[in-house]
Write a protein that holds these residues in place. Structure first.
Motif, short mmCIF file in Angstrom:
data_model
loop_
_atom_site.label_atom_id
_atom_site.label_comp_id
_atom_site.label_asym_id
_atom_site.label_seq_id
_atom_site.Cartn_x
_atom_site.Cartn_y
_atom_site.Cartn_z
N LEU A 37 -6.83 8.89 -0.78
CA LEU A 37 -6.73 8.03 -1.96
C LEU A 37 -8.05 7.29 -2.17
O LEU A 37 -8.91 7.28 -1.29
CB LEU A 37 -5.58 7.04 -1.79
CG LEU A 37 -4.19 7.68 -1.66
CD1 LEU A 37 -3.17 6.66 -1.19
CD2 LEU A 37 -3.77 8.30 -2.99
N VAL B 260 0.29 7.91 4.25
CA VAL B 260 -0.15 6.53 4.49
C VAL B 260 0.72 5.87 5.55
O VAL B 260 0.21 5.14 6.42
CB VAL B 260 -0.15 5.73 3.17
CG1 VAL B 260 -0.29 4.23 3.44
CG2 VAL B 260 -1.27 6.21 2.26
N GLN C 88 1.52 8.23 -5.96
CA GLN C 88 0.54 9.33 -5.97
C GLN C 88 0.90 10.43 -4.97
O GLN C 88 0.06 11.26 -4.62
CB GLN C 88 -0.86 8.76 -5.67
CG GLN C 88 -1.27 7.70 -6.70
CD GLN C 88 -2.45 6.89 -6.23
OE1 GLN C 88 -3.58 7.37 -6.26
NE2 GLN C 88 -2.21 5.67 -5.78
N ALA D 195 -7.43 1.05 -4.07
CA ALA D 195 -6.44 0.46 -3.17
C ALA D 195 -6.77 -1.00 -2.91
O ALA D 195 -5.89 -1.87 -2.92
CB ALA D 195 -6.39 1.23 -1.86
N TRP E 208 2.36 1.79 -3.44
CA TRP E 208 1.33 2.30 -4.35
C TRP E 208 1.03 3.76 -4.07
O TRP E 208 0.92 4.59 -4.99
CB TRP E 208 0.07 1.45 -4.20
CG TRP E 208 -1.12 1.93 -4.98
CD1 TRP E 208 -1.33 1.83 -6.32
CD2 TRP E 208 -2.29 2.57 -4.44
NE1 TRP E 208 -2.56 2.36 -6.66
CE2 TRP E 208 -3.16 2.82 -5.52
CE3 TRP E 208 -2.67 2.94 -3.16
CZ2 TRP E 208 -4.40 3.44 -5.35
CZ3 TRP E 208 -3.90 3.55 -2.99
CH2 TRP E 208 -4.76 3.80 -4.08
N ALA E 209 0.94 4.12 -2.79
CA ALA E 209 0.65 5.50 -2.40
C ALA E 209 1.78 6.44 -2.81
O ALA E 209 1.55 7.61 -3.14
CB ALA E 209 0.43 5.58 -0.89
N GLU E 210 3.01 5.92 -2.81
CA GLU E 210 4.16 6.74 -3.21
C GLU E 210 4.01 7.25 -4.63
O GLU E 210 4.40 8.39 -4.94
CB GLU E 210 5.44 5.92 -3.08
CG GLU E 210 6.71 6.71 -3.41
CD GLU E 210 7.96 5.88 -3.24
OE1 GLU E 210 9.03 6.48 -3.06
OE2 GLU E 210 7.87 4.64 -3.28
N ALA F 68 -6.10 4.00 3.23
CA ALA F 68 -5.88 4.69 1.96
C ALA F 68 -6.91 5.80 1.76
O ALA F 68 -6.57 6.93 1.40
CB ALA F 68 -5.93 3.70 0.81
N LEU G 106 0.83 -1.21 0.00
CA LEU G 106 0.00 0.00 0.00
C LEU G 106 0.87 1.26 0.00
O LEU G 106 0.59 2.21 -0.74
CB LEU G 106 -0.93 0.00 1.21
CG LEU G 106 -1.85 1.22 1.33
CD1 LEU G 106 -2.85 1.24 0.18
CD2 LEU G 106 -2.58 1.23 2.67
N LYS H 165 1.57 10.15 -1.81
CA LYS H 165 0.90 10.01 -0.52
C LYS H 165 1.57 8.99 0.41
O LYS H 165 0.97 8.59 1.42
CB LYS H 165 -0.56 9.59 -0.74
CG LYS H 165 -1.44 10.69 -1.32
CD LYS H 165 -1.80 11.72 -0.28
CE LYS H 165 -2.86 12.69 -0.77
NZ LYS H 165 -3.29 13.63 0.29
N ALA H 166 2.79 8.56 0.08
CA ALA H 166 3.44 7.54 0.90
C ALA H 166 3.61 7.99 2.35
O ALA H 166 3.39 7.22 3.28
CB ALA H 166 4.80 7.17 0.31
#
Length: 218
Positions: free
Chosen positions: A152, A122, A116, A157, A112-114, A147, A109, A118-119
């Motif tokens: 997100l 998250v 966008q 997610a 994946w957030a990175e 998420a 997760l 947002k790592a």
């Protein structure tokens, strides 16, 4: 961007169920506030318990089996962490029935957030989910909710986690850092060259940041 405004890059290798990783980050954040020196934080995966069963394990039993921690030792450690966290503005909400969980999906997760941007959000949300709310951070439901809470799309997610599409990426990142000698966390790498292991405290982090900022300006 000039040396005066260039943030210090900090790569942090950590796990979301590692209490000292949370402590170390919040100590660093306090050092950033105290010094006014900006940082560019990049989060990287490390699994404390890659073989952890899906249902997890009782935290006290897990620590006893893995480290030989006694019940009294566990209580003392939890009390110390709770006190340190409170001083840094983070809530450890330990309980005797708290469980340790596998974090492989959590790292997927974050990866994946990175993509966008947002790592960081998250990662901090996962610290709170596990330590403050005692949630199962191996659960797709919990992770999708984290998420969504970070802005997100929770359904996207969920689909990503169910597909396991980020699994190989996480394994490759874990291998990258272990192959470079990272065997315990937190491990912070400042400016891609200075490795600092463990939670070192606000004063030490402030000193490191000031030295690196001085070197930038030299």
């Amino acid at each position: 961007m000039t040396a005066e405004t260039q943030p210090i890059r900090v790569d942090i290798v950590s796990d979301v169920v590692c209490p000292w990783c949370a402590i170390g980050y919040y100590q660093l954040a306090e050092a950033v506030r105290e010094t006014g020196i900006g940082v560019d934080i990049r989060w990287h995966p490390f699994e404390l318990n890659p073989q952890m069963a899906p249902e997890g394990e009782n935290l006290r039993e897990h620590l006893a089996a893995k480290y030989g921690t006694t019940p009294e030792g566990s209580r003392q450690a939890r009390a110390r962490l709770t006190e340190m966290g409170a001083a840094l503005g983070f809530t450890f909400n330990y309980a005797d029935d708290m469980r340790m969980y596998n974090t492989f999906r959590a790292h997927q997760l974050i990866g994946w957030a990175e993509e966008q941007g947002k790592a960081h959000d998250v990662k901090l949300a996962l610290f709170a989910a596990f330590f403050t709310r005692r949630e199962d951070v191996s659960s797709i439901d919990v992770l999708a909710s984290v998420a969504a809470g970070a802005g997100l799309d929770g359904d996207t997610a969920r689909a990503m986690l169910e597909s396991g599409g980020r699994a190989e990426q996480v394994r490759a990142k874990e291998q990258f850092w272990t192959s470079r000698g990272v065997q315990g966390v937190p491990a912070m790498i400042f400016e891609r060259q200075h490795l600092v292991s463990g939670a070192q405290g606000e004063e030490n982090y402030a000193s490191i940041l000031q030295q690196l900022k001085a070197a930038q300006a030299a």
